[in-house]
Structures are given as structure tokens and as C-alpha cells.
Enzyme design. Sequence first.
Site, PDB file in Angstrom:
ATOM      1  N   ARG A 151       0.840  -1.206   0.000  1.00  0.00           N
ATOM      2  CA  ARG A 151       0.000   0.000   0.000  1.00  0.00           C
ATOM      3  C   ARG A 151       0.870   1.250   0.000  1.00  0.00           C
ATOM      4  O   ARG A 151       1.291   1.733   1.045  1.00  0.00           O
ATOM      5  CB  ARG A 151      -0.896  -0.028   1.226  1.00  0.00           C
ATOM      6  CG  ARG A 151      -1.734   1.221   1.425  1.00  0.00           C
ATOM      7  CD  ARG A 151      -2.897   1.325   0.499  1.00  0.00           C
ATOM      8  NE  ARG A 151      -3.904   0.301   0.755  1.00  0.00           N
ATOM      9  CZ  ARG A 151      -4.906   0.033  -0.076  1.00  0.00           C
ATOM     10  NH1 ARG A 151      -5.056   0.726  -1.193  1.00  0.00           N
ATOM     11  NH2 ARG A 151      -5.776  -0.924   0.204  1.00  0.00           N
ATOM     12  N   ARG A 193       1.349  -6.271  -9.489  1.00  0.00           N
ATOM     13  CA  ARG A 193       1.759  -5.681  -8.206  1.00  0.00           C
ATOM     14  C   ARG A 193       1.980  -6.724  -7.122  1.00  0.00           C
ATOM     15  O   ARG A 193       2.462  -6.390  -6.037  1.00  0.00           O
ATOM     16  CB  ARG A 193       0.751  -4.612  -7.749  1.00  0.00           C
ATOM     17  CG  ARG A 193      -0.640  -5.130  -7.445  1.00  0.00           C
ATOM     18  CD  ARG A 193      -1.540  -3.999  -6.966  1.00  0.00           C
ATOM     19  NE  ARG A 193      -2.893  -4.462  -6.661  1.00  0.00           N
ATOM     20  CZ  ARG A 193      -3.774  -3.783  -5.942  1.00  0.00           C
ATOM     21  NH1 ARG A 193      -3.467  -2.599  -5.452  1.00  0.00           N
ATOM     22  NH2 ARG A 193      -4.978  -4.262  -5.719  1.00  0.00           N
ATOM     23  N   HIS A 215      -0.090   3.669 -10.278  1.00  0.00           N
ATOM     24  CA  HIS A 215      -1.071   4.101  -9.264  1.00  0.00           C
ATOM     25  C   HIS A 215      -0.381   4.904  -8.158  1.00  0.00           C
ATOM     26  O   HIS A 215      -0.421   4.554  -6.961  1.00  0.00           O
ATOM     27  CB  HIS A 215      -1.704   2.822  -8.704  1.00  0.00           C
ATOM     28  CG  HIS A 215      -2.985   2.985  -7.957  1.00  0.00           C
ATOM     29  ND1 HIS A 215      -3.101   3.763  -6.820  1.00  0.00           N
ATOM     30  CD2 HIS A 215      -4.205   2.444  -8.161  1.00  0.00           C
ATOM     31  CE1 HIS A 215      -4.351   3.685  -6.375  1.00  0.00           C
ATOM     32  NE2 HIS A 215      -5.028   2.889  -7.165  1.00  0.00           N
ATOM     33  N   ASP A 255     -12.677   9.799  -5.954  1.00  0.00           N
ATOM     34  CA  ASP A 255     -12.284   8.687  -6.837  1.00  0.00           C
ATOM     35  C   ASP A 255     -12.809   9.011  -8.237  1.00  0.00           C
ATOM     36  O   ASP A 255     -13.965   8.729  -8.547  1.00  0.00           O
ATOM     37  CB  ASP A 255     -12.864   7.369  -6.302  1.00  0.00           C
ATOM     38  CG  ASP A 255     -12.261   6.147  -6.980  1.00  0.00           C
ATOM     39  OD1 ASP A 255     -11.510   6.306  -7.967  1.00  0.00           O
ATOM     40  OD2 ASP A 255     -12.552   5.024  -6.519  1.00  0.00           O
ATOM     41  N   GLU A 304      -2.737   9.132 -10.907  1.00  0.00           N
ATOM     42  CA  GLU A 304      -2.337   7.934 -11.644  1.00  0.00           C
ATOM     43  C   GLU A 304      -2.406   8.138 -13.156  1.00  0.00           C
ATOM     44  O   GLU A 304      -3.374   8.688 -13.670  1.00  0.00           O
ATOM     45  CB  GLU A 304      -3.294   6.783 -11.284  1.00  0.00           C
ATOM     46  CG  GLU A 304      -3.512   6.632  -9.785  1.00  0.00           C
ATOM     47  CD  GLU A 304      -4.717   5.763  -9.438  1.00  0.00           C
ATOM     48  OE1 GLU A 304      -5.045   4.854 -10.219  1.00  0.00           O
ATOM     49  OE2 GLU A 304      -5.337   6.011  -8.392  1.00  0.00           O
TER      50      GLU A 304
HETATM   51  O1  TA6 Z   1      -7.371   4.014  -8.731  1.00  0.00           O
HETATM   52  C1  TA6 Z   1      -8.368   4.232  -7.789  1.00  0.00           C
HETATM   53  C2  TA6 Z   1      -8.857   2.880  -7.308  1.00  0.00           C
HETATM   54  O2  TA6 Z   1      -9.249   2.105  -8.387  1.00  0.00           O
HETATM   55  C3  TA6 Z   1      -9.964   3.110  -6.268  1.00  0.00           C
HETATM   56  O3  TA6 Z   1     -11.234   2.795  -6.762  1.00  0.00           O
HETATM   57  C4  TA6 Z   1      -9.512   2.326  -5.065  1.00  0.00           C
HETATM   58  O4  TA6 Z   1     -10.121   1.094  -4.974  1.00  0.00           O
HETATM   59  C5  TA6 Z   1      -8.025   2.273  -5.280  1.00  0.00           C
HETATM   60  O5  TA6 Z   1      -7.802   2.182  -6.644  1.00  0.00           O
HETATM   61  C6  TA6 Z   1      -7.171   1.305  -4.485  1.00  0.00           C
HETATM   62  O6  TA6 Z   1      -7.357  -0.024  -4.797  1.00  0.00           O
HETATM   63  P1  TA6 Z   1      -6.659  -1.139  -3.923  1.00  0.00           P
HETATM   64  O7  TA6 Z   1      -7.033  -2.435  -4.554  1.00  0.00           O
HETATM   65  O8  TA6 Z   1      -5.182  -0.894  -3.977  1.00  0.00           O
HETATM   66  O9  TA6 Z   1      -7.202  -0.996  -2.519  1.00  0.00           O
END
Ligand code: TA6
Length: 273
Positions: free
Chosen positions: A54, A77, A147, A190, A248
Site C-alpha cells: 500500500r 503488483r 497508481h 475517486d 495515476e
Molecule cells: O485508482 C483508484 C482505485 O481504483 C480506487 O477505486 C480504489 O479502490 C483504489 O484504486 C485502491 O485499490 P486497492 O485495490 O489498492 O485498494
Amino acid sequence: MPLFQGPGARLSLPSGDCAWISLHGAQVLSWVSGSREQLYLSPQSRYGPGSAIRGGVPVCFPQFNQRGHLPKHGFARTQAWSLVDQRATATQAQATLRLLPDATTAAMWPHPFEAGLTVTLTPGALSVALAVNNTGPSPLAFGGALHTYLAVDDAAHCTLAGLQGQPEWDALLDCQGTAAAQLAFDGAFDRVYAAPGRPLTLREPGRQLTIEQSDSWADTVVWNPGEVLCAQLPDMPKQGYRHMLCVEAAQVHHPIVVNPGATWRGWQRLSVV
Ligand code: TA6
């Protein structure tokens, strides 16, 4: 250096700029420039096989979010990448990592490919470039993102400029709109934007960061979980949402299609002004 001490590559320059890339996920976990950490990494992140780290710059490939049958944001990832090249001069340090299909990925996604991630550090800037080579006999279609979790002092005091007038899809409300001149972050956020083809500027008191991406990404995504979702994320501290903002380079709505033998390249570049 992040808390995570697993295998990785460290880039450093005489200017004092440095970066750390984990082989797990080919994920940049730290970028120090201008005497501050520029990337957010959750102190509660999970590490290890099968986990998504994360923070930093997760490489989402070959799927964006849940737009397909693969695990959320694809498998890149959560895979171990290998370091295939590392070099440095006085003004540039670079590492290239590679991901090839294995039995696990082929079972989920039976398409031959070779993915490379090149991270380039120069004084005041970090560039992350994903290359996807179609090594199979038929067209390769995929989505994804770089991301990037930017570290911020307080998201509530940040603005993001440069998206003005771009088509916007709010994933929380599932509604279409048009981007404001400056985005502000006073709650969960988001949204997916048609990439504007010009740099974005993140501003917060005492700091400015420029964010650019290649034209080969169709979209730009901006995400902050806000207080309620953040509290539900087991790998984030309760107040973590205040100290991060994801901006992103992404491919969300339509897949990228690469012909047999061809290579697609997409990058994001961050620079301290
Ligand atoms: O890029 C934004 C997103 O798609 C959000 O909708 C949120 O879910 C985020 O990514 C993080 O996703 P993750 O699977 O890393 O918790």
C-alpha cells in the site's frame, strides 16, 4: 529507505536524491528529493508473496480495478519481478525490472507477454516507464495504471491543477462531469479523467510538484479514500488518508491493444519545482 527491507534496488545521486524499488511488484516505495519523501507508503502495509504493497508506485497490470476477471488491479503488483539492469552517472540513476508470465499468471491470463519497468532518477525528478511487449501470436489487450501515492502534509490543504475542462467520471457517484480548474480534497475522491495532454500541478503550502504522463495512457485517475473508506482498509492507519493523494497515469475505459511482436510504452514523470 522504507520499512520494507526485502529485495530491491536503490538509486542514488550526488545531489542527495534517492529512490528505492521493491522487486515485489516492481514498486517504487520511496523517492526522496528536495530533502523530503515525495511518496506515501503506509506504515501498516502488508508485504510478502500475494500481497499488494500500500503505497509508492504500484504497477497495475494487466487490469485496472475490477474491470475484468483478474484480481483487482491485475497481478503485476503481487508478483516478484527481476532486476535486469542498473546503471548510474553523476546526474542519472536507472534500474530496469522485468516480469515474465509464470504458471500462476498464465493460469489467470493465458497471454504471452514481457513487461519491463524502468525507473529513472535525475536531480529533482523521477520517471517510471512501463513497457509491454506482446510475445504471442495474437493481439494483446490490457488495462492498468501507475497508481502513484504522493505523500502530502494534509490532503485537505492540497489542490491539483491542469485537468480543467476534461471529461470526468466520478466513480463514487457513478456520474459524468467536467473537471474544475482546481481539484480540492475535503472528502473521499475517486475520479477518472480523460488525460489532458499537459502537466498537472499539485500544490500544498510550501510545496509544488509537477506530474506528467505519456500520451499512450488515455486516462488520469485521482484517488483519496477519505476518512470512512480509509478506516475500512486494514493496511492503512485511520488518519492515513490525510497524508496521501493518488494521481495515476491509467488506462481505464478502453483496453490498450498491442499487435504481435510490438511493444507499448507508457510513463509517468514527477518533478519537484
Ligand atoms: O485508482 C483508484 C482505485 O481504483 C480506487 O477505486 C480504489 O479502490 C483504489 O484504486 C485502491 O485499490 P486497492 O485495490 O489498492 O485498494
